[in-house]
Design a protein around this motif. Sequence first.
Motif, PDB file in Angstrom:
ATOM      1  N   GLU A  54       3.679 -12.056  -3.077  1.00  0.00           N
ATOM      2  CA  GLU A  54       4.707 -11.406  -3.902  1.00  0.00           C
ATOM      3  C   GLU A  54       4.937 -12.145  -5.213  1.00  0.00           C
ATOM      4  OE1 GLU A  54       5.144 -12.571  -0.888  1.00  0.00           O
ATOM      5  OE2 GLU A  54       6.645 -14.169  -0.986  1.00  0.00           O
ATOM      6  N   GLN A  55       4.360 -13.329  -5.358  1.00  0.00           N
ATOM      7  CA  GLN A  55       4.460 -14.047  -6.639  1.00  0.00           C
ATOM      8  C   GLN A  55       3.128 -14.099  -7.367  1.00  0.00           C
ATOM      9  OE1 GLN A  55       6.288 -17.961  -6.068  1.00  0.00           O
ATOM     10  NE2 GLN A  55       7.463 -17.084  -4.376  1.00  0.00           N
ATOM     11  N   ASN A  56       2.096 -13.591  -6.726  1.00  0.00           N
ATOM     12  CA  ASN A  56       0.762 -13.624  -7.330  1.00  0.00           C
ATOM     13  C   ASN A  56       0.648 -12.458  -8.309  1.00  0.00           C
ATOM     14  OD1 ASN A  56      -1.952 -13.295  -7.923  1.00  0.00           O
ATOM     15  ND2 ASN A  56      -2.667 -13.674  -5.834  1.00  0.00           N
ATOM     16  N   PRO A  57       0.548 -12.748  -9.614  1.00  0.00           N
ATOM     17  CA  PRO A  57       0.531 -11.646 -10.585  1.00  0.00           C
ATOM     18  C   PRO A  57      -0.671 -10.718 -10.419  1.00  0.00           C
ATOM     19  CG  PRO A  57       0.111 -13.755 -11.671  1.00  0.00           C
ATOM     20  CD  PRO A  57       0.495 -14.065 -10.265  1.00  0.00           C
ATOM     21  N   LEU A  58      -1.780 -11.225  -9.915  1.00  0.00           N
ATOM     22  CA  LEU A  58      -2.942 -10.357  -9.681  1.00  0.00           C
ATOM     23  C   LEU A  58      -2.584  -9.325  -8.624  1.00  0.00           C
ATOM     24  CD1 LEU A  58      -5.816 -13.005  -9.401  1.00  0.00           C
ATOM     25  CD2 LEU A  58      -5.024 -11.821 -11.444  1.00  0.00           C
ATOM     26  N   ASN A  59      -2.048  -9.820  -7.519  1.00  0.00           N
ATOM     27  CA  ASN A  59      -1.629  -8.963  -6.412  1.00  0.00           C
ATOM     28  C   ASN A  59      -0.609  -7.932  -6.831  1.00  0.00           C
ATOM     29  OD1 ASN A  59      -2.931 -10.052  -4.067  1.00  0.00           O
ATOM     30  ND2 ASN A  59      -1.047  -9.521  -2.987  1.00  0.00           N
ATOM     31  N   GLN A  60       0.426  -8.420  -7.492  1.00  0.00           N
ATOM     32  CA  GLN A  60       1.533  -7.543  -7.881  1.00  0.00           C
ATOM     33  C   GLN A  60       1.042  -6.451  -8.811  1.00  0.00           C
ATOM     34  OE1 GLN A  60       3.394  -8.516  -5.397  1.00  0.00           O
ATOM     35  NE2 GLN A  60       5.193  -8.164  -6.654  1.00  0.00           N
TER      36      GLN A  60
END
Lengths: 460, 173
Positions: B65-71
Motif C-alpha cells: 500500500e506504500q509501493n508507488p508502482l503497486n498503487q
Amino acid sequence: MAEVDLADIQGFILRGYTMPAVRHFFLRVGDAAAARRFLGGLVSGDEAASPQLTTAQVWTVKPDYCLNVALTFDGLKALGLPAATLSSFPAEFQAGSASRAESVGDTGSSAPAFWEPPFNSTDVHVILSLYAAGREVLEARTAVLKALFERGGGMTEAGRRDGYELPDGKVHFGYQDGISQPNIEGAPGRKVTDMQPVSPTGAFLLGYPSQFVEFTYPVPQPLEFGRNGSFVAFRVLQQDCAGFERFLTENAPKVGMSPEKLAAKLCGRWRNGVPIELSPDTDSPQPPIPREEYNDFDYVVSPVNPNGFDDRKGYRCPIGSHLRRNNPRGEMVAGGDDGRKHRIIRRGIAYGPPFDPDHPDDGVERGLLGLFIGVSLLDQFEFLMSQWVNEGIFTPGIGGTKDPILGANDPATSKFTIPDPAGAKTITGFSRFVITRGSAYGFLPSATALRFLASAPPTP
Amino acid sequence: MTEPSTPSTPSTPSPDTQTSATPATQPATQTRVQNPLTLIMTLKSPEDFEQLNAQLRHFQGLPPEQNPLNQALTATGIVHFARFVFLENNTKLGVFTAYDGSLAAYVNAFVDKVGKVFDLLLSHMADAPPLPVEQHRQEFLAYIQSHDVPVVEPFYSAYPTLTVLDILSNSGN
C-alpha cells in the motif's frame, strides 16, 4: 482558476440556448477570400452589416436568433490555411469522420457509404448553425445570411438540415433529453448539483489545463487561431421509432414489466426524465423529485453520495443502460477514475415530424441532429462511442453488449441485461435503433480566430 | 463479434464418484480481452542501471500500500500482472504485463496513474520520448508501441474473457 473570456467563445460550447428551431447550413467554400470576409463579418460587431456570432456572454435580453459556426478540415484547406496550421490539428480531425467510422460504430446501415448528401461528399467545409425563436425569424435570418455567404462567390449551400423542438421538450423515442450536462469551470450560469466534479475549462476549450494530469491539449497554430476553440462531432442520427416501440411492446411482457419501465431500464431515465436510480418503480414518485435534482444522483455510495442506494449490481439502473454507459459517474471502470474524464457537451434537437403510433411505418425520416462538443474528438466523442457505447469490457457485467439505444446492435449478437435480485432478465435479438445518416468533425473557432481568418489572405 | 460463452471449470475428484480431474477446455469462439505488453527499453549507462535498480528495489521493498508502482498499477484497473526484469547484463529493462482492452484508448488513464513511474524509468533510458510523459502523451504511446516486442500469437490466457474488474468483482472485492 483560468480567466475565461466569454465574449471570445462560441456560446453553445458553454451553455444551451433552448431555442425551438435550428437550421444547419452545410456550405462549400468557393472564393476563399470572400468566404473569410463573411466569417469575419460574423464578429465585426456590426449587426446591421451581418448577423453576429453568438458568444458565451450572458444575455440581459434573450435574442431571437443565435448563430454559430464550425469549420471542417476540408473547410480549413478550402479557406487556404497554411500547411503549418493544417498539420497542427489533431490527427482524428484531419482524418475526418468518414475514415473514423468503423471505430465509432458507423458500420452496416450507418456506414459512410450510406450517408446522405452532402455528408457523402467532401463539400462540407463550413457548418453554419442558425437557432431561432420561431419559423418567421428562421426564414428572415436565412435570407440575410444566404445573401451574405454567397456574396463574391464566397460559399454555396451544399445542403441544410432543419430541426424543431417536439412538444414537451421531448425527442423521438419519447424521452426528455438534455438533462445532464457537465458543469464547466468558467462557464456562465449556476452550477447544477449533480454529485460530479466540475470539469476543468480545458476539457472543453483549447488552451487551458485539461481533465488529464498536468496536460493541456496542443493548441492548433497560430495561437490566435486555435485558442478558445473547441471541436464538435456533428451527427445526423435517424431514429427507428416504429422499431423502438415494437421492441418495447414485444419485450416488456417477456421481462415482466410495463413498456414504460422497460423504456426506463434501457435509458436510465423514465421517458419524463426522472432518473430510475432515484425512482426505480415509478415515473411519478411521491413526493415528486424537483426537476433541478434530476441529475443529482450516483450509482455507488461515496463521500459525495453518502446516503445513496448502493447500485453496483445495477438493480435500479442497469449497468448497460444508455445513461450509465455514457456517464458511469462514481462507478469503478477501466482506467480508474476515468469515469469522470470523458464528459461531453450535447446539443441536440429533433428533426422530422412527431412519430404517430397509429401510423408507425409512414416512411418519413425522423431523428436527432446532434452536436457533441469537447476539446478532443479522440478522447471524448470517439472514446465514448468506441469504448463505452460499442464495447462492454470497461466495467463488469456487460461484456459482449452494446448500448441498447445508441449501439451498433446486430440481432445475431445483441443483448441487454436487466439485473434483478430474483435473477437477471435478458433481451436478445434486437437491431440498432439509431442509424447514422451523416457525420462531420468540425473545429469551433473563437471570435479571435474568425477575425484572424478575415485579416489574413488565403495561402495560394 | 461472437458472444463469449461461459468457460467450463475443472471437476475435482471425489471419493464417491471417483471421477478424475479433467483440464478446462476453451471454447473456440471466446474473444480475448487481455493483451500482452512486452516492453524492452535500453538503459543509458551502467550508472543509470545502478540508480534505477536502487530506486526500483526501494519501491518493491515497501509494503504494497506504500509501493508507488503497486498503487499506480492497481489504480488503473486494467493491469492483471506486471514484472520488471533487468536483461542482457543489466543493459536493458523489460516490463512485462497483461492488460485489458486497447492501450491507445486507455493511454490517458495509464499516464494519469502510472505516468510518474514512467517518468522515472524513462529518465534512465537511451531513446526516451519527450518527458514528462504527462505532457507528451501521444509521443509516449508511440514509444510504448514501438518498444513493445510482438509475441508469437496467440497470447495464451486461462480466462480470456475476464477483465481485472470482472475478477475482482467475482471475488467479492
